[in-house]
Scaffold this active site. Structure first.
Site, mmCIF file in Angstrom:
data_model
loop_
_atom_site.group_PDB
_atom_site.id
_atom_site.type_symbol
_atom_site.label_atom_id
_atom_site.label_comp_id
_atom_site.label_asym_id
_atom_site.label_seq_id
_atom_site.Cartn_x
_atom_site.Cartn_y
_atom_site.Cartn_z
ATOM 1 N N ASP B 66 -37.292 -32.825 122.029
ATOM 2 C CA ASP B 66 -36.927 -33.775 123.092
ATOM 3 C C ASP B 66 -36.350 -35.025 122.433
ATOM 4 O OD1 ASP B 66 -39.138 -35.183 122.105
ATOM 5 O OD2 ASP B 66 -40.388 -34.787 123.836
ATOM 6 N N ASP B 129 -52.132 -35.771 131.084
ATOM 7 C CA ASP B 129 -51.584 -35.316 132.372
ATOM 8 C C ASP B 129 -51.054 -33.878 132.297
ATOM 9 O OD1 ASP B 129 -49.457 -35.678 130.707
ATOM 10 O OD2 ASP B 129 -48.240 -36.853 132.102
ATOM 11 N N HIS B 131 -48.720 -32.794 130.198
ATOM 12 C CA HIS B 131 -47.323 -32.658 129.762
ATOM 13 C C HIS B 131 -47.250 -32.211 128.303
ATOM 14 C CE1 HIS B 131 -47.437 -36.625 127.615
ATOM 15 N NE2 HIS B 131 -46.435 -36.100 126.936
#
Lengths: 242, 242, 242, 242
Positions: B66, B129, B131
């Site tokens: 990313d 969370d 992710h």
């Protein structure tokens, strides 16, 4: 995803047989989970020719991935009965090479396969509703390993099961068993095939649409080693996407 | 899924380094996608020792998965800047071994990796969370390959990105890029690691709960070759399930 | 052939341990054949640290590749006694993970390993005469699978065996057993390591000289997946060839 | 070694085609080295049917493993000319998928193949003298990678080469090139096939006799992943050994 599109049902069936044979000709144990139903009929005709009487293929082990018990009958359930008729009997596969999943041993299926070295390939059909194995919309969830599914899982399930057992409601079981989505995904390779215009819409939805439990096969698009084998009719709605 | 539970952060980091090294010592090209962030800090300390100056490891190629562009600055974005500081520079990895994903080439990332032979392993952290990479709840969907995600994707995203670029809103990009869930799943092997009690709840939810876009990492439990590496604190809520 | 050259015995031993660990951290059964002797002493010290008490490594199965029976004694022969002392006992490897080759079962060794899925890796040392396992010049031939070798196979063999069993001629067996060259070559991966200047000449001869039964290890240069791990002293005579 | 014995030349050729197809249907680059000559004629007839016009097989790359230059002619040498006629042209294989070995680039062959990811399979025939590729008795040695062989290598070589180039001595080259034994052994898988009673004796000698440079193919019995495919006539002298 690798897409293989062949002209018609016969040539698609020939390629399906070739892919299975390609896995079989190994100098080690090979584990295959194979599908019953109508799509593979011609493929098994080809395979029987190539496999019957070949003692160099006794390294191949077979697994069924779902089963519908038939109440009041001994012997195989619906899936194994069908596989036996289409392939195991005509190809004269020995009992030692056939590993039956049924309602009594389904809780051991995943561990048994893992102990056997894992599946080298699982061959799947696909329904117009996006189901594969016994994973119909509203039954299993993506996270399920091999599971039982109740006759009450969905409104239409009882009718489906009665039809599967031959139309006699007294033979309808309270539940069937199936390798779940997470269980199928453990296979090193997936081959999913489809034939005919009736499958064209679901092929687009399952492999180019959202990954959702409403379309159980949509999960398979994320597998790192999946081949989708289609005839031109089944591929009619994805030609613009390839 | 294979679970590896080590006593503490240091021993977990040592095993992570060992698993990566195990992939590296090959007589062929090896492709690894690796993570930035805080979890891998100690692992990179170990790896630098084992990799620096070793010309027998020039077969290893590295990919970031990313990137957050920093507006108004030349050079690396947030992820590559972090990887460079933690690993590439101290380990003296040559430029030919580093394959940068950024906002300009993200549409080629999946094809480029496939042409390079595919990822042998992708190393992932996990957020509280659920992710991983840039796949946060409400951003990408399971079916996404490498994608861009807008600063407006979720209500809190702008604040997250401003913090990532150092707190200066003028440097905040309009979007970041990330390998999506379907893209990550193409890796031949996944190693996901986590440390500390703050991760204990999400580990249980992601790997023993439903597969849902609300918990992006929940998809990974279906991968045929995933290892979950934890210290005891991060494993605290799954001990009854193993 | 991949050559890995490390500075000294300690760093070479660390890399050997890392390569073995890299094979071990798998979510499936892993089969390793490992060597006794003096070269691996430090490697086993490292491995014991990384393996002892780790229940996530119970998937690893161990095989010895040769054995010298000790006449008049019960229990392990020379090789297994040495492996037990160096590794199995200090690492607390369970009996189910240890698959003993001895004079009674050597005719089943190759089939047993094949039934178990084959060796993932065999770790070999090398003698100054080019031997590995019990394949000394003048004993086995390249085409041999697991075999017995007579105490009369070569002029010096009786003295070698007497020394191996502790210097007491009454304990000297009539033969020993060893995986032969063709048997070793069946392993999916070979790791051969050597330390010290005494090995420098044979390393050049075995891996850059003719493939001949006079240098049993010379066959290994043809294996499709072999790593030669050396310290600088052992690599002294091949630096011009790399 | 896995032995596959089929009734006759046609069925043997069908299985050979199936094994090659099994390698081809992959979702990644596949590298095959294939043989010219008379044994594969029927196999290529089958393959052309299955491969021609199939754009899903553009992932397959082809290599020749030896070449005899024809003096005074432009274009392909003997081997590539033969492969072109038997397979590449009738199957309409694109130029991008064909990687020519010739007298000008043979020193790069091994590194080129390694850079391309290695051979997935090499298909070999065998001569009555035990040769394969250009590895005839008295020419190459087991330790040779891709090499040139002089027209003076053996007493009969000049006559062989003149015959190969069509009987015209003025076209006879000073040397030919071939992947050597060590080079062939680097392939991940070897498929060697033979047909007819003329091969029966060498099959026994090569795969159940001593590993010796006098029978170049005898080395192949040590490869960890080799399949020997025969018709019954070629297998006539090994039936007692299987």
């Amino acid at each position: 995803m690798k897409f293989i599109i062949e002209k018609d049902y016969a040539s698609m069936s020939r390629v399906a047989a070739n892919i299975l044979l390609g896995e079989m000709y190994r100098d080690r144990r090979v584990n295959l989970a194979i599908t019953a139903g109508s799509t593979p009929v011609k493929m098994y005709e080809y395979l029987v020719e190539d496999v019957k009487g070949k003692d160099y293929l006794t390294n191949v082990h077979y697994y069924n991935f779902d089963e519908i018990p038939v109440i009041g009958e001994n012997g195989y359930g619906v899936t194994m009965g069908n596989l036996d008729k289409l392939y195991f009997s005509p190809a004269a596969i020995s009992a030692e090479q056939i590993h039956v999943l049924d309602e009594n041993n389904y809780l051991q299926q995943d561990e048994r396969i893992k102990d056997d070295g894992g599946l080298d390939l699982i061959l799947l059909g696909i329904g117009a509703d996006g189901h594969y194995c016994g994973n119909l919309p509203g039954t299993t969830k993506f996270e399920n390993m091999t599971s039982q599914v109740s006759v009450d899982a969905t409104p239409g399930m009882r009718d489906i099961l009665i039809e599967e057992v031959g139309g006699d409601a007294s033979k309808c079981p309270d539940y069937y068993v199936t390798m779940g989505p997470a269980s199928v995904m453990q296979s090193k390779r997936i081959l999913l095939f489809a034939t005919g215009a009736k499958k064209a819409a679901i092929i687009r939805q399952a492999f180019f649409g959202p990954v959702t439990n409403d379309v159980p096969s949509s999960l398979l698009q994320t597998h790192p080693n999946i081949t989708i084998l289609l005839d031109e009719a089944a591929a009619a709605e994805i030609q613009d996407l390839l």
